[in-house]
Write a protein that holds these residues in place. Structure first.
Motif, PDB file in Angstrom:
ATOM      1  N   ASP A  65      33.556  39.016 -28.518  1.00  0.00           N
ATOM      2  CA  ASP A  65      32.489  39.678 -29.281  1.00  0.00           C
ATOM      3  C   ASP A  65      31.097  39.177 -28.883  1.00  0.00           C
ATOM      4  OD1 ASP A  65      34.148  41.327 -30.773  1.00  0.00           O
ATOM      5  OD2 ASP A  65      34.479  39.788 -32.300  1.00  0.00           O
ATOM      6  N   ARG A  69      29.625  44.576 -26.149  1.00  0.00           N
ATOM      7  CA  ARG A  69      28.951  45.332 -27.208  1.00  0.00           C
ATOM      8  C   ARG A  69      29.952  46.020 -28.117  1.00  0.00           C
ATOM      9  NH1 ARG A  69      26.295  48.233 -24.021  1.00  0.00           N
ATOM     10  NH2 ARG A  69      27.330  50.245 -24.255  1.00  0.00           N
ATOM     11  N   GLU A  70      31.049  46.467 -27.540  1.00  0.00           N
ATOM     12  CA  GLU A  70      32.122  47.064 -28.325  1.00  0.00           C
ATOM     13  C   GLU A  70      33.454  46.799 -27.635  1.00  0.00           C
ATOM     14  OE1 GLU A  70      32.570  51.498 -27.809  1.00  0.00           O
ATOM     15  OE2 GLU A  70      30.468  51.280 -27.194  1.00  0.00           O
ATOM     16  N   ILE A  71      34.502  46.728 -28.434  1.00  0.00           N
ATOM     17  CA  ILE A  71      35.838  46.461 -27.902  1.00  0.00           C
ATOM     18  C   ILE A  71      36.760  47.567 -28.404  1.00  0.00           C
ATOM     19  CG2 ILE A  71      37.738  44.822 -27.782  1.00  0.00           C
ATOM     20  CD1 ILE A  71      35.753  42.597 -28.317  1.00  0.00           C
ATOM     21  N   PRO A  72      37.067  48.549 -27.561  1.00  0.00           N
ATOM     22  CA  PRO A  72      37.903  49.671 -27.993  1.00  0.00           C
ATOM     23  C   PRO A  72      39.292  49.206 -28.436  1.00  0.00           C
ATOM     24  CG  PRO A  72      36.854  50.118 -25.871  1.00  0.00           C
ATOM     25  CD  PRO A  72      36.626  48.677 -26.174  1.00  0.00           C
ATOM     26  N   GLU A  73      39.965  50.086 -29.162  1.00  0.00           N
ATOM     27  CA  GLU A  73      41.290  49.757 -29.684  1.00  0.00           C
ATOM     28  C   GLU A  73      42.261  49.439 -28.553  1.00  0.00           C
ATOM     29  OE1 GLU A  73      45.428  50.619 -30.852  1.00  0.00           O
ATOM     30  OE2 GLU A  73      44.179  51.881 -29.548  1.00  0.00           O
ATOM     31  N   GLN A  76      41.764  45.916 -27.464  1.00  0.00           N
ATOM     32  CA  GLN A  76      42.309  44.963 -28.425  1.00  0.00           C
ATOM     33  C   GLN A  76      43.817  44.816 -28.248  1.00  0.00           C
ATOM     34  OE1 GLN A  76      40.952  45.874 -32.438  1.00  0.00           O
ATOM     35  NE2 GLN A  76      39.010  46.643 -31.633  1.00  0.00           N
ATOM     36  N   LEU A  91      34.136  45.675 -20.050  1.00  0.00           N
ATOM     37  CA  LEU A  91      33.684  46.237 -21.313  1.00  0.00           C
ATOM     38  C   LEU A  91      32.167  46.407 -21.299  1.00  0.00           C
ATOM     39  CD1 LEU A  91      35.862  43.860 -23.481  1.00  0.00           C
ATOM     40  CD2 LEU A  91      36.183  46.339 -23.348  1.00  0.00           C
ATOM     41  N   ARG A  94      26.817  43.232 -23.965  1.00  0.00           N
ATOM     42  CA  ARG A  94      25.729  43.064 -24.918  1.00  0.00           C
ATOM     43  C   ARG A  94      24.414  42.903 -24.161  1.00  0.00           C
ATOM     44  NH1 ARG A  94      26.878  40.777 -30.202  1.00  0.00           N
ATOM     45  NH2 ARG A  94      24.923  39.638 -29.913  1.00  0.00           N
ATOM     46  N   SER A 107      27.851  46.389 -17.814  1.00  0.00           N
ATOM     47  CA  SER A 107      29.233  46.078 -18.191  1.00  0.00           C
ATOM     48  C   SER A 107      29.520  44.636 -17.826  1.00  0.00           C
ATOM     49  CB  SER A 107      30.215  47.007 -17.468  1.00  0.00           C
ATOM     50  OG  SER A 107      30.070  46.898 -16.060  1.00  0.00           O
TER      51      SER A 107
END
Length: 331
Positions: A65, A69-73, A76, A91, A94, A107
């Protein structure tokens, strides 16, 4: 409590140093990923172009995290199944992630390695380590500490010896930037294993699209020994060997099979055997290529492995290694 070598290495990293350390794939050349001067030194030591991104190594998945910036399902699910392990995920980065680490892209490549010494170092250090393979840019990756020592000598501040690497090939890289995950570099983690988590139709693979982010090891020419290489099916390899020998060249053969349809390979010439299983072949490949460089052959003729999925990563590395050598094939 960490041992003294781990504590010393973490202190050196915190002070902006560069430390070589083992992972389960290959040895890495690590620096504090938030320290732009330290990261710049990694590029300088390797001779790596500045637009080539580095993989940020983390101690645990919860640290992602701070970088993504975002972690898709789907990401995960892959983290839960394969971290720690030989999987790198690309990913969205940020805004505060240094662009020297990402090669100027928006990225970031992240992974949690599965080697106990790497994890101990990362936990003691407490942050992310930008760590490409610990070799000169474009050369064969190191799978033992002695390979790193031979390449860099005293250029690194510390070398942690964790023994031979378990896999011997780099991590599999998967991009999560689009609707469907895409394999950008085959590696130690197989496509079959990824499909077990994402489903057969849940991941893209094959030809890398132009729109894909730049990732480590994706150049057409890479992972190369000093000795020129050619890859041939076992049926045509003897004829190619005869042609090169007739030109006065010193030739060696890397094979998987002890005989060709029950007969020795002719003409007689140095032959070096690698295991017949893809996992053990991969574990031995880089060490064998380094070993053969010491003999200064004019050409290595490599028996082409099978084309099935289990050999995907091996075939990828061999093709890039053969493309890397400055070798004008003679008719």
């Amino acid at each position: 409590m960490p041992n003294k070598l781990i504590a010393l290495a973490a202190a050196r990293l915190s002070a902006g140093g560069v430390v070589a350390f083992p992972t389960e794939t290959v040895y890495g050349l690590g620096a504090d990923a938030r320290n732009e001067d330290a990261v710049r030194r990694v590029f300088e030591i390797k001779g790596r172009p500045a637009d080539h991104p580095l993989i940020v190594h983390l101690a645990e998945a919860s640290q992602a995290d701070a970088w993504a910036r975002e972690i898709p399902e789907a990401a995960q699910r892959l983290m839960a199944r394969f971290w720690p392990g030989p999987l790198t995920l690309v990913l969205p980065a940020r805004d505060d992630v240094p662009r020297g680490v990402t090669g100027g892209q928006d990225s970031v490549a992240l992974r949690v390695p599965g080697h106990p010494m790497a994890l101990a170092l990362l936990r003691e250090f407490g942050g992310g380590l930008a760590a490409p393979s610990a070799n000169r840019f474009g050369a064969v990756s190191p799978t033992e500490a002695r390979h790193v020592r031979a390449a860099f000598g005293l250029q690194v501040d510390q070398l942690l010896d964790g023994g031979p690497c378990r896999y011997g090939l780099e991590s599999t890289i998967v991009s999560l930037l689009d609707e469907r995950p895409r394999v950008l570099r085959p590696g130690a983690l197989t496509l079959s294993a990824l499909r077990e988590v994402l489903g057969k139709e849940g991941i893209e693979f094959g030809e890398r699209p132009e729109s894909a982010p730049r990732v480590p090891g994706a150049l057409a020419a890479h992972y190369a020994p000093a000795t020129p290489m050619e890859i041939h099916p076992i049926e045509t390899l003897p004829a190619r060997a005869k042609t090169l020998l007739s030109q006065g060249l010193r030739v060696a053969v890397i094979r998987r099979n002890r005989s060709l349809r029950g007969k020795p390979l002719l003409p007689p010439l140095p032959q070096f055997l690698l295991p017949t299983r893809p996992e053990t072949y991969a574990r031995s490949l880089y060490s064998r290529l380094r070993e053969l460089d010491r003999f200064a052959f004019d050409c290595l003729l490599v028996e082409a492995p099978p084309l099935d999925e289990a050999w995907w990563a091996v075939n990828d590395r061999l093709a890039r290694a053969a493309a890397s050598n400055k070798w004008e094939a003679r008719p």
